[in-house]
Write an enzyme that holds these catalytic residues in place. Structure first.
Site, mmCIF file in Angstrom:
data_model
loop_
_atom_site.group_PDB
_atom_site.id
_atom_site.type_symbol
_atom_site.label_atom_id
_atom_site.label_comp_id
_atom_site.label_asym_id
_atom_site.label_seq_id
_atom_site.Cartn_x
_atom_site.Cartn_y
_atom_site.Cartn_z
ATOM 1 N N GLN A 113 -0.235 -9.072 -8.648
ATOM 2 C CA GLN A 113 -0.798 -7.739 -8.850
ATOM 3 C C GLN A 113 -0.101 -7.073 -10.032
ATOM 4 O O GLN A 113 1.110 -6.884 -10.012
ATOM 5 C CB GLN A 113 -0.604 -6.922 -7.571
ATOM 6 C CG GLN A 113 -1.088 -5.501 -7.625
ATOM 7 C CD GLN A 113 -0.703 -4.741 -6.362
ATOM 8 O OE1 GLN A 113 -0.110 -5.301 -5.446
ATOM 9 N NE2 GLN A 113 -1.032 -3.473 -6.303
ATOM 10 N N GLY A 114 -0.840 -6.734 -11.087
ATOM 11 C CA GLY A 114 -0.264 -6.118 -12.280
ATOM 12 C C GLY A 114 -0.463 -4.618 -12.286
ATOM 13 O O GLY A 114 -1.363 -4.107 -12.979
ATOM 14 N N TYR A 115 0.344 -3.906 -11.504
ATOM 15 C CA TYR A 115 0.243 -2.452 -11.411
ATOM 16 C C TYR A 115 1.448 -1.776 -12.067
ATOM 17 O O TYR A 115 1.330 -1.130 -13.086
ATOM 18 C CB TYR A 115 0.147 -2.024 -9.945
ATOM 19 C CG TYR A 115 -1.237 -2.051 -9.348
ATOM 20 C CD1 TYR A 115 -2.183 -2.971 -9.761
ATOM 21 C CD2 TYR A 115 -1.609 -1.159 -8.352
ATOM 22 C CE1 TYR A 115 -3.455 -3.000 -9.206
ATOM 23 C CE2 TYR A 115 -2.881 -1.171 -7.792
ATOM 24 C CZ TYR A 115 -3.803 -2.099 -8.216
ATOM 25 O OH TYR A 115 -5.061 -2.120 -7.679
ATOM 26 N N SER A 116 2.621 -1.901 -11.461
ATOM 27 C CA SER A 116 3.809 -1.146 -11.896
ATOM 28 C C SER A 116 4.229 -1.507 -13.319
ATOM 29 O O SER A 116 4.101 -2.657 -13.758
ATOM 30 C CB SER A 116 4.974 -1.405 -10.943
ATOM 31 O OG SER A 116 4.698 -0.898 -9.661
ATOM 32 N N SER A 148 5.381 -9.361 -7.846
ATOM 33 C CA SER A 148 5.634 -10.387 -6.833
ATOM 34 C C SER A 148 4.749 -11.596 -7.088
ATOM 35 O O SER A 148 3.568 -11.457 -7.432
ATOM 36 C CB SER A 148 5.345 -9.838 -5.436
ATOM 37 O OG SER A 148 6.128 -8.700 -5.169
ATOM 38 N N GLU A 231 -3.822 -3.358 1.025
ATOM 39 C CA GLU A 231 -2.416 -3.744 1.023
ATOM 40 C C GLU A 231 -1.660 -3.053 2.147
ATOM 41 O O GLU A 231 -0.904 -3.678 2.886
ATOM 42 C CB GLU A 231 -1.772 -3.402 -0.324
ATOM 43 C CG GLU A 231 -0.277 -3.709 -0.370
ATOM 44 C CD GLU A 231 0.390 -3.252 -1.652
ATOM 45 O OE1 GLU A 231 1.458 -3.804 -1.977
ATOM 46 O OE2 GLU A 231 -0.133 -2.349 -2.317
#
Length: 382
Positions: A113-116, A148, A231
């Site tokens: 997951q490419g969020y932060s 992660s 999530e």
């Protein structure tokens, strides 16, 4: 049925506690997910048309309880199974569903997951990673952090800014990014427990196409909220893990002895502390059941998932802190020097701090609970 399948399919020595994780842990976990898929247990809550069992919510709860009971290997494709897959079913195109969902289920493609970002963690809308349209492709530049599974992932559910509106929640687009291309560099973040679960991801002219966009261009915020709801629903099921960990801690208090040779559990101070942990862990379980009841009635998860997430992550940290304290000076020993549990308690104590951050920090959960459940005024600082 599930118990019989687990007994027949868990790795040799797993139930007896003699199993040794191979050096290629990622390969082992991919094989485990493939075995779950072949047994029909990779994603039981998914609709049958996508390879699931169309399990009821209560059947899913039983599934989680049984997996915790045997301390089954983790899902390497947790992000894919619990977040990306359900989001694509909800919002994705037919082509995206056909292309990605089967491989998510089998573990053939692992997702991250490419969020932060370094300057956009809890304030996700402040993200700066950009995606610029150049002909038939989108060119993506920026950095993601705390990713992660990024080091083993084949694909990334990535948010990038495609337009700079006055309102920062606008102009964000969700992409399904190929992690194996030349423009993607993954660097490990070594945690204080010595393990490598998180990563930095650098995007240097990485490429995506229109077919890789989930939802509409510039409307990625709505997509991101849908994914985060899935999530936090998955995170809430960790109440069963917490219950198991508390029972394990009770066993430790009976195993360890005080200076007078009596089990620690006979010490009045230890008893008071354990009663407090029991009341809080039991309360977290009952609160989770209450929220499940509401979900059963309304047919979809609600904001109450923030309550479950906050309670479980903070209580987990307190529980493992108590486990370290009970060991006295020996609690600082680690790895092969650990006196009990082969450093299980030390490893999880160190890891527990990250649980108050991943999936939304405790501070963010408190704001969500205050504003959306208690009806308090919004935080004027945001």
């Amino acid at each position: 049925e599930l118990r019989a399948w687990l007994e027949a399919n868990l790795p040799e020595g797993w139930l007896e506690g003699t199993f040794k994780m191979p050096d290629d842990e990622a390969g082992f976990l991919r094989d485990w997910q493939r075995k779950l898929y072949e047994g029909g247990y990779a994603a039981i809550a998914w609709p049958k048309e996508y390879g699931g069992r169309n399990a009821t919510l209560m059947e899913e709860i039983v599934y989680h309880q049984e997996m915790v009971r045997v301390k089954a290997p983790p899902l390497i494709n947790y992000v894919g199974i619990h977040m990306v897959g359900p989001t694509l079913m909800q919002i994705g195109t037919e082509e995206q569903k056909e292309t990605y969902i089967p491989k998510i289920l089998t573990g053939e493609e692992v997702w991250c997951q490419g969020y932060s970002e370094p300057n956009a963690g809890s304030d996700l809308a402040a993200l700066q990673t950009s995606a610029v349209k150049e002909g038939e492709k989108w060119v993506i530049n920026g950095q993601k952090v705390w990713t992660s599974f990024g080091h083993v992932a084949d694909r990334c559910f990535l948010l990038a800014r495609t337009n700079r509106y006055e309102k920062k929640h606008k102009g964000i687009t969700a992409f399904l990014l190929d992690m194996h291309q030349e423009g993607v560099e993954t660097r490990p973040i070594i945690q204080m427990d010595g393990k490598h679960d998180f990563n930095e991801v650098y995007l240097n002219n990485a490429v995506a196409y229109d077919a890789d966009i989930v939802g509409e261009v510039d409307e990625g915020w709505r997509v991101s909220i849908a994914l985060l709801m899935h999530e936090r629903t998955g995170i809430g099921a960790q109440v069963f893990t917490l219950e198991q960990q508390f029972n394990d801690l009770v066993a430790v208090t009976k195993e360890l002895e005080a200076d007078d040779g009596e089990p620690l559990m006979n010490d009045p101070f230890v008893q008071r502390t354990m009663v407090d942990l029991y009341a809080r862990s039991r309360g977290s379980l009952l609160n989770y059941y209450r929220n499940l009841t509401k979900q059963l009635k309304q047919g979809h998860p609600g904001v109450e998932g923030s309550m479950d997430k906050l309670i479980v992550s903070e209580l987990t940290k307190d529980l493992f802190s108590q486990a370290i304290s009970l060991q006295g000076h020996q609690g600082v020993l680690w790895k092969e020097d650990a006196v009990i549990g082969n450093s299980y308690w030390q490893d999880n104590y160190l890891y527990s701090f990250g649980q108050t951050i991943g999936g939304g920090t405790s501070e963010i959960q408190k704001n969500t609970i205050a504003e959306r459940i208690l009806g308090l005024p919004k935080d004027m600082g945001r």
